[in-house]
Design a protein around this motif. Structure first.
Motif, PDB file in Angstrom:
ATOM      1  N   UNK A  39       0.828  -1.208   0.000  1.00 39.87           N
ATOM      2  CA  UNK A  39       0.000   0.000   0.000  1.00 39.87           C
ATOM      3  C   UNK A  39       0.865   1.262   0.000  1.00 39.87           C
ATOM      4  N   UNK A  40       2.072   1.176   0.519  1.00 45.38           N
ATOM      5  CA  UNK A  40       2.985   2.310   0.535  1.00 45.38           C
ATOM      6  C   UNK A  40       3.928   2.325  -0.666  1.00 45.38           C
ATOM      7  N   UNK A  41       3.730   1.383  -1.594  1.00 45.63           N
ATOM      8  CA  UNK A  41       4.572   1.338  -2.788  1.00 45.63           C
ATOM      9  C   UNK A  41       5.919   0.688  -2.541  1.00 45.63           C
ATOM     10  N   UNK A  42       6.008  -0.180  -1.522  1.00 41.32           N
ATOM     11  CA  UNK A  42       7.262  -0.845  -1.179  1.00 41.32           C
ATOM     12  C   UNK A  42       7.132  -2.350  -1.321  1.00 41.32           C
ATOM     13  N   UNK A  43       8.266  -3.045  -1.315  1.00 37.54           N
ATOM     14  CA  UNK A  43       8.304  -4.505  -1.292  1.00 37.54           C
ATOM     15  C   UNK A  43       9.350  -4.920  -0.266  1.00 37.54           C
ATOM     16  N   UNK A  44       9.286  -6.167   0.231  1.00 33.85           N
ATOM     17  CA  UNK A  44      10.277  -6.596   1.221  1.00 33.85           C
ATOM     18  C   UNK A  44      11.713  -6.531   0.718  1.00 33.85           C
ATOM     19  N   UNK A  45      11.926  -6.520  -0.568  1.00 37.30           N
ATOM     20  CA  UNK A  45      13.265  -6.367  -1.123  1.00 37.30           C
ATOM     21  C   UNK A  45      14.141  -7.584  -0.946  1.00 37.30           C
ATOM     22  N   UNK A  46      13.554  -8.773  -0.867  1.00 31.93           N
ATOM     23  CA  UNK A  46      14.339  -9.992  -0.733  1.00 31.93           C
ATOM     24  C   UNK A  46      14.745 -10.314   0.689  1.00 31.93           C
ATOM     25  N   UNK A  47      14.382  -9.488   1.637  1.00 30.82           N
ATOM     26  CA  UNK A  47      14.748  -9.741   3.028  1.00 30.82           C
ATOM     27  C   UNK A  47      13.724 -10.654   3.689  1.00 30.82           C
ATOM     28  N   UNK A  48      14.186 -11.431   4.648  1.00 30.06           N
ATOM     29  CA  UNK A  48      13.310 -12.322   5.393  1.00 30.06           C
ATOM     30  C   UNK A  48      12.490 -11.523   6.395  1.00 30.06           C
ATOM     31  N   UNK A  49      11.364 -12.099   6.864  1.00 31.42           N
ATOM     32  CA  UNK A  49      10.571 -11.405   7.869  1.00 31.42           C
ATOM     33  C   UNK A  49      11.342 -11.284   9.182  1.00 31.42           C
ATOM     34  N   UNK A  50      11.026 -10.237   9.933  1.00 36.75           N
ATOM     35  CA  UNK A  50      11.709  -9.995  11.202  1.00 36.75           C
ATOM     36  C   UNK A  50      10.792 -10.246  12.395  1.00 36.75           C
ATOM     37  N   UNK A  74       5.936 -10.039   9.456  1.00 40.04           N
ATOM     38  CA  UNK A  74       6.240  -8.611   9.564  1.00 40.04           C
ATOM     39  C   UNK A  74       7.612  -8.336   8.966  1.00 40.04           C
ATOM     40  N   UNK A  75       7.693  -7.257   8.201  1.00 39.65           N
ATOM     41  CA  UNK A  75       8.926  -6.872   7.535  1.00 39.65           C
ATOM     42  C   UNK A  75       9.344  -5.485   8.004  1.00 39.65           C
ATOM     43  N   UNK A  76      10.624  -5.228   7.947  1.00 40.29           N
ATOM     44  CA  UNK A  76      11.168  -3.948   8.361  1.00 40.29           C
ATOM     45  C   UNK A  76      11.004  -2.923   7.238  1.00 40.29           C
ATOM     46  N   UNK A  77      10.501  -1.751   7.595  1.00 35.60           N
ATOM     47  CA  UNK A  77      10.333  -0.681   6.611  1.00 35.60           C
ATOM     48  C   UNK A  77      11.699  -0.161   6.172  1.00 35.60           C
ATOM     49  N   UNK A  78      12.671  -0.206   7.059  1.00 30.80           N
ATOM     50  CA  UNK A  78      14.000   0.324   6.740  1.00 30.80           C
ATOM     51  C   UNK A  78      14.730  -0.532   5.702  1.00 30.80           C
ATOM     52  N   UNK A  79      14.425  -1.820   5.646  1.00 32.51           N
ATOM     53  CA  UNK A  79      15.048  -2.706   4.659  1.00 32.51           C
ATOM     54  C   UNK A  79      14.260  -2.786   3.359  1.00 32.51           C
ATOM     55  N   UNK A  80      13.030  -2.297   3.372  1.00 30.43           N
ATOM     56  CA  UNK A  80      12.163  -2.411   2.195  1.00 30.43           C
ATOM     57  C   UNK A  80      12.673  -1.545   1.054  1.00 30.43           C
ATOM     58  N   UNK A  81      12.324  -1.965  -0.159  1.00 29.05           N
ATOM     59  CA  UNK A  81      12.706  -1.242  -1.368  1.00 29.05           C
ATOM     60  C   UNK A  81      11.455  -0.826  -2.118  1.00 29.05           C
ATOM     61  N   UNK A  82      11.612   0.085  -3.047  1.00 27.46           N
ATOM     62  CA  UNK A  82      10.496   0.486  -3.882  1.00 27.46           C
ATOM     63  C   UNK A  82      10.060  -0.679  -4.769  1.00 27.46           C
ATOM     64  N   UNK A  83       8.752  -0.733  -5.063  1.00 23.61           N
ATOM     65  CA  UNK A  83       8.249  -1.770  -5.957  1.00 23.61           C
ATOM     66  C   UNK A  83       8.846  -1.582  -7.339  1.00 23.61           C
ATOM     67  N   UNK A  84       9.080  -2.692  -8.014  1.00 28.96           N
ATOM     68  CA  UNK A  84       9.572  -2.611  -9.387  1.00 28.96           C
ATOM     69  C   UNK A  84       8.423  -2.214 -10.306  1.00 28.96           C
ATOM     70  N   UNK A  85       8.729  -1.414 -11.299  1.00 28.63           N
ATOM     71  CA  UNK A  85       7.710  -1.087 -12.298  1.00 28.63           C
ATOM     72  C   UNK A  85       7.845  -2.082 -13.446  1.00 28.63           C
ATOM     73  N   UNK A  86       6.727  -2.613 -13.933  1.00 26.21           N
ATOM     74  CA  UNK A  86       6.819  -3.591 -15.013  1.00 26.21           C
ATOM     75  C   UNK A  86       7.270  -2.946 -16.316  1.00 26.21           C
ATOM     76  N   UNK A  87       7.940  -3.733 -17.126  1.00 23.58           N
ATOM     77  CA  UNK A  87       8.355  -3.253 -18.444  1.00 23.58           C
ATOM     78  C   UNK A  87       7.144  -3.249 -19.374  1.00 23.58           C
TER      79      UNK A  87
END
Length: 147
Positions: A39-50, A74-87
């Motif tokens: 909802x915030x436009x983020x993804x876990x970025x490959x990190x495991x849940x904390x 639950x995932x950390x917001x500090x480790x999250x990355x922006x969602x990828x935009x599709x090609x």
């Protein structure tokens, strides 16, 4: 009639759980579920849940670890990355897949919702004559909309 055996549930004390568990309404700052990240436009970025967000039923059993399927990671917001935009190619492939689910094979209309193609094989208008709302589809090319 054969009786099914009850599934045995292995209880784990909350202190022995692999990840820290939090009850609803008692989350520390900076931890979000996957849906909240999206909802915030983020993804876990490959990190495991904390951590684990416990389900409502486990609020009555604070000494046990939550093992229900309704728990959330639950995932950390500090480790999250922006969602990828599709090609453009990915967007085109998704549009083609949706077009296959939304287009009636008989009348070639593309509806704004998925059709029951597995059960009926066509839209309701072609199947049993139920008139379709003209605002619910796009007419095939070369056909004028009936007024």
């Amino acid at each position: 009639m054969a009786r099914t055996r009850r599934r045995e549930i292995k209880r784990v004390p909350r202190t022995d759980a692999a990840l820290p568990e939090y009850d609803r309404g008692a989350l520390p700052e900076g931890l979000l579920t996957r849906r909240q990240l999206r909802a915030q436009g983020l993804s876990p970025g490959g990190h495991d849940p904390v951590g684990i967000l416990r389900c409502k039923a486990c609020a009555y059993r604070p000494q046990w670890s939550c093992i229900h399927p309704t728990r959330a990671w639950l995932y950390s917001v500090h480790r999250a990355r922006l969602k990828r935009t599709p090609t453009l190619a990915q967007e085109r492939a998704l549009d083609q897949a949706m077009a296959a689910r939304q287009t009636c094979p008989r009348c070639r209309r593309r509806y704004y919702f998925c059709l029951p193609l597995r059960t009926l094989g066509c839209c309701l208008e072609c199947h049993d004559g139920t008139p379709a709302d003209p605002t619910s589809y796009v007419a095939p090319p070369g056909h004028a909309l009936a007024a």
